[in-house]
Design a protein around this motif. Structure first.
Motif, PDB file in Angstrom:
ATOM      1  N   ALA A  12     -10.089  39.229  48.620  1.00  0.00           N
ATOM      2  CA  ALA A  12      -9.004  38.529  48.865  1.00  0.00           C
ATOM      3  C   ALA A  12      -9.456  36.910  48.971  1.00  0.00           C
ATOM      4  N   ALA A  13      -8.452  36.049  48.968  1.00  0.00           N
ATOM      5  CA  ALA A  13      -8.530  34.675  48.794  1.00  0.00           C
ATOM      6  C   ALA A  13      -9.123  34.224  50.418  1.00  0.00           C
ATOM      7  N   ALA A  14     -10.138  33.342  50.335  1.00  0.00           N
ATOM      8  CA  ALA A  14     -10.398  32.440  51.718  1.00  0.00           C
ATOM      9  C   ALA A  14     -10.741  31.128  51.516  1.00  0.00           C
ATOM     10  N   VAL A  15     -11.235  30.517  52.325  1.00  0.00           N
ATOM     11  CA  VAL A  15     -11.552  29.066  52.418  1.00  0.00           C
ATOM     12  C   VAL A  15     -13.281  28.708  52.520  1.00  0.00           C
ATOM     13  N   GLU A  16     -13.782  28.340  51.210  1.00  0.00           N
ATOM     14  CA  GLU A  16     -14.958  28.114  51.266  1.00  0.00           C
ATOM     15  C   GLU A  16     -15.378  26.582  51.802  1.00  0.00           C
ATOM     16  N   ILE A  17     -16.301  26.330  52.501  1.00  0.00           N
ATOM     17  CA  ILE A  17     -16.312  25.122  53.288  1.00  0.00           C
ATOM     18  C   ILE A  17     -17.754  24.914  52.989  1.00  0.00           C
ATOM     19  N   ALA A  18     -18.134  23.558  52.760  1.00  0.00           N
ATOM     20  CA  ALA A  18     -19.561  23.250  52.432  1.00  0.00           C
ATOM     21  C   ALA A  18     -20.123  22.225  53.547  1.00  0.00           C
ATOM     22  N   LEU A  19     -21.052  22.837  54.387  1.00  0.00           N
ATOM     23  CA  LEU A  19     -21.796  22.240  55.347  1.00  0.00           C
ATOM     24  C   LEU A  19     -20.969  21.520  56.375  1.00  0.00           C
ATOM     25  N   GLY A  20     -19.932  20.948  56.214  1.00  0.00           N
ATOM     26  CA  GLY A  20     -19.193  19.930  57.251  1.00  0.00           C
ATOM     27  C   GLY A  20     -18.131  20.752  58.097  1.00  0.00           C
ATOM     28  N   GLY A  21     -17.177  19.889  58.651  1.00  0.00           N
ATOM     29  CA  GLY A  21     -16.172  20.618  59.428  1.00  0.00           C
ATOM     30  C   GLY A  21     -14.882  20.516  59.004  1.00  0.00           C
ATOM     31  N   MET A  22     -14.005  21.456  59.639  1.00  0.00           N
ATOM     32  CA  MET A  22     -12.513  21.097  59.403  1.00  0.00           C
ATOM     33  C   MET A  22     -11.763  21.809  60.500  1.00  0.00           C
ATOM     34  N   SER A  23     -10.691  21.321  60.859  1.00  0.00           N
ATOM     35  CA  SER A  23      -9.881  21.908  62.140  1.00  0.00           C
ATOM     36  C   SER A  23      -8.469  22.341  61.555  1.00  0.00           C
TER      37      SER A  23
END
Length: 310
Positions: free
Chosen positions: A50-61
């Motif tokens: 299933a598709a997910a969000v890949e996040i590199a190192l930093g942040g998100m809200s």
């Protein structure tokens, strides 16, 4: 719907990627750490891909328009839900309107925000993955940014009990097999490859991980036509410093291939931080298969836990 309130890092939609299209020059993209993506999806009762969000190192809200079970896997993140701490490799439920804040990765490089059901972005060539170089797939073929509204695949049963699993064991020892041009390198280069430390350079990315160390040398000049390459291929350009091709690698290359990283270790390799050192360990094909079985046993255990804790 997931609302992106803030995005300070490269964050994009990835699943397990596109396969069977490299002969057309189309890379497979997909999660750079598929073991972590699979683990998060299984913990939520999703299909592994299933598709997910890949996040590199930093942040998100982000926030959601409905109660949404989620988990964070891959890199170990400092994160908060409604101002309270939440932990990687644990399943939680974000209530409607609550803010989930991923502050920073404290260990590893790439984190995955998985939600129950996955993200409902269009399938392009059989995958929801973002091809960042070509600009298609995922959410409008790009990284997520403030103000984006990303649709979810809705599922029944929006509440889920909080439960955690052990993360994969990180390792700086990466298992690899000799590749097609291994014999074209000097005996000294063979020793250097397997015995010396290699430092990951900051210019590395989803296309390739570049390493600094002693120079690897061919026994004699070698002229090569472009040939097929894949995620995990260890190429040696004229400068003699190895490059490991990663998830967004090109489909062909002309540099000699000294080794190939075992598929089971690609996720562990992906989580190595810039400036860190790795060591290669040579293995045989049957040992690579054993490593794959070890990863599958880990995923099977997660599936049993998720099924037994509703």
């Amino acid at each position: 719907m997931m609302y992106v309130a803030e995005a300070q890092a490269m964050a994009h939609i990835q699943d397990l990627g596109r396969y069977g299209l490299r002969r057309y020059g189309i890379g497979h993209a997909g999660a750079i750490d598929t073991l972590s993506l699979r683990a998060g999806n299984l913990l939520l009762g999703n299909p592994e891909g299933a598709a997910a969000v890949e996040i590199a190192l930093g942040g998100m809200s982000v926030s959601f328009d409905r109660d949404t079970p989620f988990c964070i896997t891959g890199a170990v993140y400092e994160a908060q839900l409604g101002g309270e701490p939440v932990y990687s490799y644990w399943r939680y439920t974000a209530h409607k309107g609550q803010t989930l804040k991923l502050i920073r990765a404290v260990q590893g490089m790439y984190g995955y925000l998985c939600v129950q059901g996955g993200f409902n972005v269009p399938q392009v060539l059989g995958s929801r993955s973002t091809d960042l170089r070509a600009g298609f797939g995922g959410f409008e073929g790009r990284c997520l940014r403030k103000g984006d509204e990303v649709p979810l695949l809705r599922r029944s049963g929006a509440q889920a009990r909080c439960v955690g699993i052990a993360p994969p064991t990180p390792s700086h020892r990466i298992h690899a097999l000799p590749s097609s041009e291994y014999g074209a390198f000097t005996c000294r280069s063979h020793s250097v490859l397997w015995q010396n430390a290699w430092t990951l350079q900051s210019g590395s990315n989803r296309m390739g991980y570049r390493f600094e160390g002693e120079t690897l040398e061919l026994a004699e000049p070698l002229e090569m036509l472009s040939h097929a390459v894949q995620f995990g291929t260890v190429q040696v350009p004229p400068g003699g410093k190895p490059i490991i091709l990663m998830a967004d690698a090109q489909t062909t290359g002309g540099y000699p291939k000294i080794a190939c990283v075992a598929a089971a270790d690609l996720g562990r390799l992906a989580q190595i931080r810039f400036g860190s050192k790795i060591f290669f360990r040579m293995i045989a094909p049957h040992e690579a298969a054993q490593l794959q079985r070890r990863n599958q046993a880990y995923l099977n255990q997660i599936k049993r836990i998720a099924e037994n804790v509703c």
